[in-house]
Design a protein around this motif. Structure first.
Motif, mmCIF file in Angstrom:
data_model
loop_
_atom_site.group_PDB
_atom_site.id
_atom_site.type_symbol
_atom_site.label_atom_id
_atom_site.label_comp_id
_atom_site.label_asym_id
_atom_site.label_seq_id
_atom_site.Cartn_x
_atom_site.Cartn_y
_atom_site.Cartn_z
ATOM 1 N N LEU A 98 0.747 -1.095 -0.114
ATOM 2 C CA LEU A 98 -0.118 -0.043 0.081
ATOM 3 C C LEU A 98 1.081 1.249 0.161
ATOM 4 C CD1 LEU A 98 -2.733 -1.022 2.562
ATOM 5 C CD2 LEU A 98 -2.541 -0.787 0.235
ATOM 6 N N ASP A 99 2.239 1.489 0.635
ATOM 7 C CA ASP A 99 2.807 2.320 0.457
ATOM 8 C C ASP A 99 3.520 2.921 -0.623
ATOM 9 O OD1 ASP A 99 5.177 -0.099 0.767
ATOM 10 O OD2 ASP A 99 5.872 0.820 1.711
ATOM 11 N N ALA A 100 3.294 1.467 -1.713
ATOM 12 C CA ALA A 100 3.861 1.581 -3.065
ATOM 13 C C ALA A 100 2.867 2.767 -3.809
ATOM 14 C CB ALA A 100 4.506 0.460 -3.942
ATOM 15 N N LEU A 101 1.649 2.504 -3.848
ATOM 16 C CA LEU A 101 0.425 3.423 -4.072
ATOM 17 C C LEU A 101 0.082 4.334 -3.715
ATOM 18 C CD1 LEU A 101 -1.967 -0.059 -4.282
ATOM 19 C CD2 LEU A 101 -0.021 0.564 -5.723
ATOM 20 N N THR A 102 0.229 5.698 -4.869
ATOM 21 C CA THR A 102 0.789 6.905 -4.355
ATOM 22 C C THR A 102 -0.499 7.355 -4.445
ATOM 23 O OG1 THR A 102 1.133 7.632 -6.560
ATOM 24 C CG2 THR A 102 3.143 7.534 -5.408
ATOM 25 N N GLU A 103 -1.735 6.310 -4.803
ATOM 26 C CA GLU A 103 -3.233 7.349 -5.697
ATOM 27 C C GLU A 103 -4.497 6.302 -4.900
ATOM 28 O OE1 GLU A 103 -3.427 10.482 -7.487
ATOM 29 O OE2 GLU A 103 -1.359 9.759 -8.050
ATOM 30 N N LYS A 104 -5.295 7.267 -4.686
ATOM 31 C CA LYS A 104 -6.190 6.627 -2.911
ATOM 32 C C LYS A 104 -7.349 6.733 -3.611
ATOM 33 C CE LYS A 104 -6.183 8.769 0.708
ATOM 34 N NZ LYS A 104 -5.233 8.107 2.037
ATOM 35 N N VAL A 105 -8.490 6.027 -4.022
ATOM 36 C CA VAL A 105 -10.192 7.096 -4.332
ATOM 37 C C VAL A 105 -10.992 6.307 -2.005
ATOM 38 C CG1 VAL A 105 -12.324 6.301 -5.675
ATOM 39 C CG2 VAL A 105 -10.067 6.246 -5.862
ATOM 40 N N ASP A 106 -11.204 7.929 -1.843
ATOM 41 C CA ASP A 106 -12.397 7.228 -1.414
ATOM 42 C C ASP A 106 -13.865 6.743 -1.775
ATOM 43 O OD1 ASP A 106 -14.099 7.152 1.750
ATOM 44 O OD2 ASP A 106 -13.748 9.683 2.120
ATOM 45 N N LEU A 107 -14.185 4.959 -1.143
ATOM 46 C CA LEU A 107 -15.177 4.871 -1.238
ATOM 47 C C LEU A 107 -16.358 5.226 -0.898
ATOM 48 C CD1 LEU A 107 -14.039 1.214 -0.313
ATOM 49 C CD2 LEU A 107 -14.323 1.929 -2.404
ATOM 50 N N SER A 108 -15.989 5.934 -0.285
ATOM 51 C CA SER A 108 -17.287 6.993 -0.022
ATOM 52 C C SER A 108 -17.422 7.741 -0.586
ATOM 53 C CB SER A 108 -17.749 7.179 1.905
ATOM 54 O OG SER A 108 -16.220 8.012 1.569
ATOM 55 N N THR A 109 -17.218 8.467 -1.533
ATOM 56 C CA THR A 109 -17.322 9.258 -2.932
ATOM 57 C C THR A 109 -17.672 8.922 -4.269
ATOM 58 O OG1 THR A 109 -15.360 9.863 -3.552
ATOM 59 C CG2 THR A 109 -15.542 10.722 -1.900
ATOM 60 N N ILE A 110 -17.437 7.025 -4.113
ATOM 61 C CA ILE A 110 -17.842 6.476 -5.196
ATOM 62 C C ILE A 110 -19.575 7.162 -5.984
ATOM 63 C CG2 ILE A 110 -18.428 4.993 -6.594
ATOM 64 C CD1 ILE A 110 -15.377 4.076 -5.571
ATOM 65 N N SER A 111 -19.376 7.472 -6.664
ATOM 66 C CA SER A 111 -21.326 7.293 -6.774
ATOM 67 C C SER A 111 -22.035 5.793 -7.724
ATOM 68 C CB SER A 111 -21.777 8.919 -7.483
ATOM 69 O OG SER A 111 -21.074 8.383 -9.032
ATOM 70 N N SER A 112 -21.163 5.587 -8.633
ATOM 71 C CA SER A 112 -21.462 4.656 -9.139
ATOM 72 C C SER A 112 -20.776 3.736 -9.862
ATOM 73 C CB SER A 112 -22.190 5.198 -10.896
ATOM 74 O OG SER A 112 -22.036 5.695 -11.512
ATOM 75 N N VAL A 113 -20.551 2.258 -10.710
ATOM 76 C CA VAL A 113 -19.521 1.668 -10.874
ATOM 77 C C VAL A 113 -20.264 0.615 -12.419
ATOM 78 C CG1 VAL A 113 -17.489 -0.427 -11.266
ATOM 79 C CG2 VAL A 113 -18.181 1.222 -8.462
ATOM 80 N N VAL A 114 -19.489 1.561 -13.387
ATOM 81 C CA VAL A 114 -20.100 0.760 -15.474
ATOM 82 C C VAL A 114 -18.908 0.210 -15.669
ATOM 83 C CG1 VAL A 114 -21.105 1.935 -17.099
ATOM 84 C CG2 VAL A 114 -21.097 3.204 -14.826
ATOM 85 N N SER A 115 -19.972 -1.225 -16.010
ATOM 86 C CA SER A 115 -18.370 -1.992 -16.701
ATOM 87 C C SER A 115 -19.236 -2.483 -18.428
ATOM 88 C CB SER A 115 -18.095 -3.200 -15.601
ATOM 89 O OG SER A 115 -17.032 -3.780 -16.259
ATOM 90 N N ASN A 116 -18.781 -2.112 -19.016
ATOM 91 C CA ASN A 116 -18.545 -3.393 -20.789
ATOM 92 C C ASN A 116 -18.868 -4.328 -19.788
ATOM 93 O OD1 ASN A 116 -16.115 -2.656 -20.058
ATOM 94 N ND2 ASN A 116 -16.469 -2.234 -22.438
ATOM 95 N N VAL A 117 -18.710 -5.504 -18.899
ATOM 96 C CA VAL A 117 -18.212 -6.896 -18.901
ATOM 97 C C VAL A 117 -19.200 -7.703 -20.215
ATOM 98 C CG1 VAL A 117 -18.270 -8.726 -17.815
ATOM 99 C CG2 VAL A 117 -17.886 -6.716 -16.595
ATOM 100 N N SER A 118 -18.319 -7.957 -21.002
ATOM 101 C CA SER A 118 -18.993 -9.203 -22.124
ATOM 102 C C SER A 118 -18.567 -10.206 -22.083
ATOM 103 C CB SER A 118 -18.293 -8.484 -23.358
ATOM 104 O OG SER A 118 -16.564 -9.084 -23.316
ATOM 105 N N ALA A 119 -18.887 -10.588 -22.829
ATOM 106 C CA ALA A 119 -18.656 -12.743 -22.956
ATOM 107 C C ALA A 119 -17.770 -13.073 -23.096
ATOM 108 C CB ALA A 119 -19.768 -12.934 -23.910
ATOM 109 N N PRO A 120 -16.937 -14.286 -22.356
ATOM 110 C CA PRO A 120 -15.941 -14.563 -23.148
ATOM 111 C C PRO A 120 -14.618 -14.365 -24.089
ATOM 112 C CG PRO A 120 -16.504 -15.711 -20.798
ATOM 113 C CD PRO A 120 -17.600 -14.984 -21.635
ATOM 114 N N SER A 121 -13.586 -13.939 -24.202
ATOM 115 C CA SER A 121 -13.644 -14.049 -26.132
ATOM 116 C C SER A 121 -13.112 -15.652 -25.872
ATOM 117 C CB SER A 121 -12.047 -14.144 -26.085
ATOM 118 O OG SER A 121 -10.930 -14.620 -24.648
#
Length: 763
Positions: free
Chosen positions: A583-606
């Motif tokens: 975690l100390d090497a990961l310089t960026e972070k996102v506060d989960l409480s600020t997330i409004s939505s999660v969107v994905s284009n998850v498709s069928a497997p190749s």
């Protein structure tokens, strides 16, 4: 024809001219089924003339005469023609026609007359019958099979000719032949123990021998072919009657108790013993071997040494040394099936016994007991105890022009072959499941399901050879799945609402389990790829485009959830590191409480991923929790050159700092903007992270892989609970447990003494 014309008709029937007789008897056959006409005809002495025509004429005149007598008997009149001094000659004449005459129209009439004659064996006295003479003393043996015995003695090939007509191209003749056989069988069975003043045992021997005689002439094969043929519509009624009679015979054989006082039963058991090669050296347990050796040493005569074999019957698969008692449930039918199997598979039977004798006693498959179990499985499957008239009544309620295939069970006629195939399936299941003696009922239940699935689902025209192959090759794993489905259905029928509640609880538990598993994937961290930015024309512009916030383009991104599950840490790297970043090497972070939505284009497997998944032999749970990651140390070009198929975008609300225009709508409203984009390396990783993020936000999972995993876990939980209930019920029947007042099962709780916490579940 008017009744006033009867004297003239009788005159023409008695004429010496064949043409006049032929025309008169032709008219007679169309009028004689009128009871009023028939009564006057009989009172005027018409039976004597009709009998004379049958005895002396041929060709169409004979055919019309036989048809006239058939129609007269159909209205239950004219039975006196079979009583009196000349009755035997008339019956012999009809039997002779069946044996010697090739004309179809004559054969049809002759067989119809015998059907009526044999089927009339249960009628009352002559005085009670229309057309009968009051006070007439009935001649013994005038009706039923007894009436045919003297004639059959003169023409012993009679039964052979009747059965041969079952292959006739004339459907009416074929139906008449089958009706005659049905009448003969029903008369023989219904008069069991009454013929000849013999005892019940002797009567049983008589009908059994008669049935075997018909079977030896090819009766079963002929009727089986008819039941599978396309001529079902014309033969439906006699075929259903034969099917019902087959059940009657099976019931009667089962009702016969195995009695060692009866010679044929004693011979059958002796044949079983001799077919098992008792003189061949076989492995027994220590006690048996010692006892045998001692008897051979101390016994001076051969009779004494043979007498002391302690496993004479148990090595054949009986539970005790008193085999007759073990036939109580299956009766003589069970003995017939076992002896028939041994007779037709003697070498295989001996090899099987030798193979079983080399195993520990608890692991040996009890052959005789398995045979009796298969007999009762077939008995229950074909509903042999069902009323023999129900099939015929079921047919009568249907459209006769469209007979239903579901009423016909040609495989019932292949009882012996099904028993052998079922017994071989029993041996196969025993070996495949590694069963022991205590598991006998479980293996029998598997075979019962197998028979219901293969035999019960077989179409009317399916050949018995295909059914035998299916019984032998049916996958045991698939059979277990089917057993669990049936178990669930049975519990659902019995416990309905309770099972629904349990299923809902298990589904919730499974959802929580999978949620934790998905979140643990996020806690573990994963590598993601980053697509290259679109390049412009010049090298200078391309280098500028590679710079983003003063940093060069880096093709790898690593993301990981913090231990407190509040922040999602990430950073970009030029290549995958040998050790996963902390975690100390990961310089960026996102506060989960600020997330409004999660969107994905998850498709069928190749196609490649799908092929890899199909070749993977691991359980779905294992493959879902262990995603495929690039191996550290490989060239980075593999990940950077592979086009990502899925993308996960995380959005957050941001305040609009620009003031609203005058007259516009409300300003300062938050709007969504992407704050982090992840490109998973494969479909499974995309499912884990997308649903993991959604579940962290207390939302339902959306990918098919996660939902399938939830269903799988809940179904496993349900099946385990059902099996626990089944085990508890077995304990109750065995006296090992009981239901308490609260409804909870009280059984033997296994001890954990000597166990540690180093264990795992393999599903």
């Amino acid at each position: 024809m008017d009744q006033a014309d009867i004297p003239a008709l009788l005159s023409r029937l008695a004429s010496d001219e064949d043409a006049a007789r032929k025309m008169a008897v032709f008219k007679l056959q169309s009028s004689i089924n009128d009871p009023a006409f028939a009564d006057v005809f009989i009172a005027s002495g018409g039976l004597i003339i009709l009998r004379r025509l049958i005895m002396s004429t041929g060709g169409n005149t004979l055919a019309y005469s036989l048809q006239s007598l058939t129609r007269l008997l159909e209205v239950d009149m004219g039975w006196d023609i079979f009583e009196g001094p000349g009755a035997g000659d008339l019956v012999e004449r009809v039997v002779e026609l069946i044996v010697t005459n090739p004309l179809v129209n004559i054969l049809r009439g002759a067989m119809s007359i015998l059907v009526a004659l044999v089927g009339h064996s249960q009628s009352g006295s002559a005085a009670a019958r229309p057309g009968g003479t009051s006070g007439t003393v009935r001649t013994p043996g005038a009706f039923g099979f007894r009436a045919l015995k003297p004639a059959v003695a003169v023409y012993p090939q009679f039964f052979e000719h009747v059965i041969a007509q079952l292959q006739s191209a004339d459907h009416a003749l074929c139906a008449n032949a089958l009706m005659l056989i049905n009448a003969l069988i029903r008369d023989a069975v219904s008069n069991d123990g009454k013929s000849g003043g013999g005892s019940g045992a002797q009567g049983g021997e008589e009908w059994s021998k008669f049935i075997k005689r018909l079977q030896d002439l090819g009766l079963i094969k002929a009727v089986y072919n008819l039941m599978q043929s396309s001529s079902l519509q014309d033969l439906a009624h006699p075929l259903l009657e034969f099917q019902s009679l087959t059940k009657v015979l099976l019931r009667k054989w089962r009702e016969v108790r195995v009695d060692l006082e009866r010679p044929e039963h004693r011979r059958a058991l002796k044949g079983l013993h001799l077919a098992s090669a008792p003189d061949r050296r076989h492995v027994t347990n220590g006690v048996g071997a010692a006892a045998t050796e001692e008897s051979n040493t101390n016994g001076s005569d051969k009779k004494g040494s043979r007498k002391h074999n302690p496993e004479k019957w148990r090595r054949l698969g009986f539970e005790t040394e008193s085999p007759a008692v073990e036939f109580d449930v299956a009766g003589f039918l069970g003995m017939m099936d076992l002896t028939d199997y041994v007779r037709k598979n003697e070498d295989g039977f001996q090899k099987l016994l030798l193979e079983q004798s080399s195993r520990p006693l608890s692991e040996r498959c009890p052959v005789a007991r398995a045979s009796l179990a298969v007999t009762m499985i077939l008995y229950d499957h074909f509903e042999v105890d069902k009323s023999d008239l129900e099939d015929v009544r079921g047919y009568q309620t249907l459209d006769p022009s469209k007979p239903s295939d579901r009423l016909f069970h040609p495989l019932l006629l292949q009882w012996s072959r099904l028993h052998t195939a079922g017994l071989h399936a029993f041996f196969r299941m025993w070996k495949a499941t590694g069963a022991e003696r205590d598991d006998f009922d479980k293996v029998a239940e598997l075979v019962r399901i197998l028979v219901d699935q293969v035999v019960g689902q077989a179409s009317r025209t399916k050949d018995v050879l295909e059914v035998e192959d299916d019984l032998q090759e049916y996958d045991s794993g698939r059979l277990r799945e089917l057993q669990m489905d049936l178990l669930e259905l049975s519990f659902e029928d019995q416990w309905g609402p309770h099972l629904y509640q349990v299923r809902e609880e298990l589904k919730h538990e499974a959802l929580q389990f999978v949620k934790e598993q998905r979140i643990r994937c996020l806690l573990q961290g994963s590598w993601f790829t980053k697509p290259q930015p679109r390049s412009s024309g010049s090298q200078h512009n391309r280098q500028d485009s590679y710079q983003r916030r003063g940093r060069l383009y880096q093709p790898w991104r690593y993301a990981k959830l913090s231990h407190n599950r509040r922040y999602l840490h990430y950073a970009d790297f030029p290549e995958q590191t040998a050790q996963e970043p902390g975690l100390d090497a990961l310089t960026e972070k996102v506060d989960l409480s600020t997330i409004s939505s999660v969107v994905s284009n998850v498709s069928a497997p190749s196609e490649e991923e799908e092929a890899e998944a199909n070749n993977n032999t691991k359980d779905p749970i294992e493959t879902s929790t262990m995603s495929t990651y690039p191996v550290p140390g490989r060239e980075a070009g593999r990940g950077s050159n592979t086009k990502p198929t899925t993308k996960i975008t995380i959005y957050s609300f941001t305040e609009d700092i620009n003031p609203p225009l005058v007259g516009s709508g409300s300003g300062g409203e938050p709007k969504e903007e992407p704050i982090l984009t992840l490109f998973p390396l494969n479909h499974s990783l995309a499912s884990e992270w997308l649903d993991g993020l959604l579940m962290l936000l207390n939302q339902a999972p959306i990918t098919a892989e996660t939902n399938k995993l939830v269903t799988l876990v809940s179904e496993y939980g349900l099946k385990i609970r059902l099996l626990n209930v089944g085990s508890l019920e077995q304990q109750q029947h065995a006296g090992l447990g009981h239901l308490g007042a609260g409804g909870a099962g009280t059984g033997v709780v296994p001890s954990r003494e000597g166990l540690d916490e180093d264990y795992f579940y393999e599903i």
